[in-house]
Design a protein around this motif. Structure first.
Motif, PDB file in Angstrom:
ATOM      1  N   THR A 137      50.237  27.885  28.338  1.00 28.46           N
ATOM      2  CA  THR A 137      49.700  26.860  27.449  1.00 28.46           C
ATOM      3  C   THR A 137      48.218  27.126  27.159  1.00 28.46           C
ATOM      4  O   THR A 137      47.531  27.828  27.892  1.00 28.46           O
ATOM      5  N   ASN A 138      47.772  26.555  26.059  1.00 28.40           N
ATOM      6  CA  ASN A 138      46.354  26.553  25.677  1.00 28.40           C
ATOM      7  C   ASN A 138      45.746  27.952  25.637  1.00 28.40           C
ATOM      8  O   ASN A 138      44.573  28.130  25.946  1.00 28.40           O
ATOM      9  N   GLU A 139      46.518  28.921  25.208  1.00 25.35           N
ATOM     10  CA  GLU A 139      45.974  30.272  25.093  1.00 25.35           C
ATOM     11  C   GLU A 139      44.907  30.330  24.015  1.00 25.35           C
ATOM     12  O   GLU A 139      43.940  31.092  24.121  1.00 25.35           O
ATOM     13  N   GLU A 140      45.079  29.535  22.965  1.00 27.71           N
ATOM     14  CA  GLU A 140      44.214  29.643  21.798  1.00 27.71           C
ATOM     15  C   GLU A 140      42.877  28.919  21.944  1.00 27.71           C
ATOM     16  O   GLU A 140      41.979  29.125  21.143  1.00 27.71           O
ATOM     17  N   ASP A 141      42.731  28.067  22.939  1.00 29.95           N
ATOM     18  CA  ASP A 141      41.503  27.273  23.011  1.00 29.95           C
ATOM     19  C   ASP A 141      41.051  27.074  24.451  1.00 29.95           C
ATOM     20  O   ASP A 141      40.804  25.953  24.887  1.00 29.95           O
ATOM     21  N   GLY A 142      40.962  28.176  25.194  1.00 32.80           N
ATOM     22  CA  GLY A 142      40.420  28.073  26.542  1.00 32.80           C
ATOM     23  C   GLY A 142      41.226  28.768  27.620  1.00 32.80           C
ATOM     24  O   GLY A 142      40.725  29.017  28.711  1.00 32.80           O
ATOM     25  N   MET A 143      42.514  29.046  27.366  1.00 31.36           N
ATOM     26  CA  MET A 143      43.362  29.776  28.320  1.00 31.36           C
ATOM     27  C   MET A 143      43.471  29.065  29.665  1.00 31.36           C
ATOM     28  O   MET A 143      43.608  29.702  30.709  1.00 31.36           O
ATOM     29  N   SER A 144      43.433  27.746  29.642  1.00 33.40           N
ATOM     30  CA  SER A 144      43.511  26.999  30.895  1.00 33.40           C
ATOM     31  C   SER A 144      44.855  27.189  31.574  1.00 33.40           C
ATOM     32  O   SER A 144      44.935  27.138  32.813  1.00 33.40           O
ATOM     33  N   GLY A 145      45.915  27.417  30.797  1.00 32.29           N
ATOM     34  CA  GLY A 145      47.220  27.648  31.410  1.00 32.29           C
ATOM     35  C   GLY A 145      47.230  28.893  32.267  1.00 32.29           C
ATOM     36  O   GLY A 145      47.596  28.855  33.455  1.00 32.29           O
ATOM     37  N   ALA A 146      46.801  30.018  31.714  1.00 28.93           N
ATOM     38  CA  ALA A 146      46.782  31.278  32.458  1.00 28.93           C
ATOM     39  C   ALA A 146      45.788  31.228  33.606  1.00 28.93           C
ATOM     40  O   ALA A 146      46.041  31.765  34.688  1.00 28.93           O
TER      41      ALA A 146
END
Length: 479
Positions: A137-146
């Motif tokens: 999730t949220n790869e496009e705006d912060g990469m908090s998932g990864a």
């Protein structure tokens, strides 16, 4: 020879995904879809607190001894052209061999790759080792998932990332990136009395582009252009600034700007013609590769308040000190930018001026040093800085047996060998290398043009080709 499954189901799944709102930070519905998909296929799955989902499928019968393979994608998309990204539909259509969307971004980044992975899970005729299909999730705006993945979320150490947009390449490395938000406090003051005229300075028509891969292409940042005209005005005129709005996205080269100023009536006529003509001539000379960027100055309505001049001077001083554009080219990768910095957005708000900076480098220490220098510059000016995202660089050994296998598969399936490239943008791979020691990653994908825009499109033939490469690669890795 056994006939390979077609991409018909890939596109069918993609159409299903495009009925589900999935902007960054709002992936709950698509995460639900993935879990329900796994349940229908009677597959094991896991969902973490960030809504990242991994679906596990056992190896094809007879291939249980093969090393497990990870298929990596992200579930969010950049929603452009949507007044309500949580409700607006994506209407895709095909034209001249390309799939596009009507008035919005398409979501091929990374919906097509995710659709391929799900199609593999669904089709039991495809030969493969044990699979872990992970969607972040949220790869496009912060990469908090990864960045928040637990160390036991994945078992596999060979990863095929289907998030590449360059069909003829294998992405084997990516720069690290540090996104920072800076806020200069302001206490607005009443607009000056007496005879003044108000003007809107506007820059528009710039190419803009990705602040990583396009940073060395000679494109004009509206931030740089706005600074240039404001510096010129500051040196020649008595003026005040009411508002500044520059840039469209934190990770983009700013293609437009709007600044509201007022000048004493006696200087107004000279101000308009002199500055407009000067800036357009400067733009033509400095940015021949960005020919449609223009400056216009027109009258506008009076504003009630303005930015204190000392705050304006603080902003100008900070922008003068921090680097913008290419900082250093790589000595080991000819033609590749090693370190850069981009100011993406500047916006005057009620109580502060907001500035975003995106610093990138293939050398993590250089990225950290430059990011700190930028934050220190703003701190000395009384601003607060916040690190929104810091992702490490990633670099594979291009001579590894794994990457050579991927390259050989392209050669055997499509008749040509892809380039191996390290790209000056950030990928989730850096976090995976941190979380899972010994992991190896190859990033491939179809040709996607102008992602993150209403012009986003994917070439259908390249989807077919990458699909065939993926199936053959899974078969070879089963052995």
């Amino acid at each position: 020879m056994t006939k390979q499954p077609s991409t018909e189901r890939v596109f069918s799944i993609f159409r299903e995904l495009n009925q589900i709102p999935r902007p960054s930070h709002h992936e709950e519905q698509v995460a639900n879809y993935l879990c329900q998909f796994a349940e229908r296929q009677h597959l094991e799955y896991e969902r973490d607190k960030e809504n990242c989902v991994v679906i596990r499928k056992p190896a094809s019968p007879g291939y249980e001894a093969a090393e497990p393979i990870v298929l990596l994608n992200h579930m969010d998309m950049v929603c452009v052209g949507m007044s309500n990204p949580l409700a607006d539909p994506i209407e895709a259509y095909v034209e001249n061999g390309w799939m596009k969307a009507r008035g919005t971004s398409l979501g091929a980044d990374n919906g097509i790759g995710l659709s391929m992975a799900l199609a593999v899970l669904e089709d039991n005729s495809i030969v493969h080792p044990a699979l872990e299909v992970i969607t972040t999730t949220n790869e496009e705006d912060g990469m908090s998932g990864a960045s928040q993945l637990s160390s036991d979320f994945l078992k596999g150490r060979k990863v095929i990332n289907l998030d590449s947009e360059d069909y003829d390449t294998i992405t084997t490395g990516a720069a690290g990136a540090c996104l920072q938000f800076h806020r200069i406090p302001i206490k607005r003051q009443p607009a000056p009395g007496g005879k003044h005229r108000w003007y809107r300075i506007r820059f528009e028509g710039g190419l803009g582009g990705h602040s990583g891969v396009d940073i060395n292409k000679g494109r004009c940042s509206a931030v740089v252009a706005a600074w240039a005209i404001l510096a010129s005005v500051y040196n020649e005129y008595d003026f005040d600034v009411a508002s500044i709005s520059i840039g469209e996205a934190n990770a983009s080269i700013a293609s437009s700007a709007e600044i509201i100023v007022c000048v004493p009536s006696g200087e107004a006529c000279e101000f308009v013609k002199a500055q407009q003509d000067m800036m357009n001539e400067w733009l033509r000379e400095e940015y021949p590769d960005d020919p449609k960027m223009t400056c216009s100055i027109e009258k506008c309505d009076q504003r009630d308040n303005v930015i204190p001049r000392e705050v304006f001077e603080t902003l100008m001083g900070c922008l003068e000190q921090i680097p913008q554009g290419v900082v250093k080219m790589s000595e080991t990768m000819p033609g590749t930018v090693e370190t850069s910095n981009n100011v993406g957005r500047i916006v005057t708000e009620n109580y502060h001026i907001f500035i975003s900076t995106h610093t990138r480098s293939f050398v993590d220490n250089d990225m950290a040093t430059l990011s700190k220098e930028i934050a220190d510059t703003f701190a000395k000016a009384g601003a607060e800085s916040e690190v929104v995202m810091s992702a490490p660089a990633w670099q594979e050994n291009q001579q590894s047996p794994f990457l050579q296998l991927v390259s050989d598969t392209f050669q055997d399936v499509l008749g040509w060998r892809p380039h191996m490239v390290a790209m000056h943008f950030v990928l989730e791979a850096g976090f995976f290398v941190q979380h899972y020691p010994g992991i190896q990653i190859a990033s491939i994908g179809p040709r996607i043009v102008e992602p993150h825009s209403t012009s986003e499109r994917v070439e259908l033939k390249t989807v077919d080709d990458i699909w065939l490469v993926l199936l053959e690669l899974l078969k070879r890795m089963s052995n």
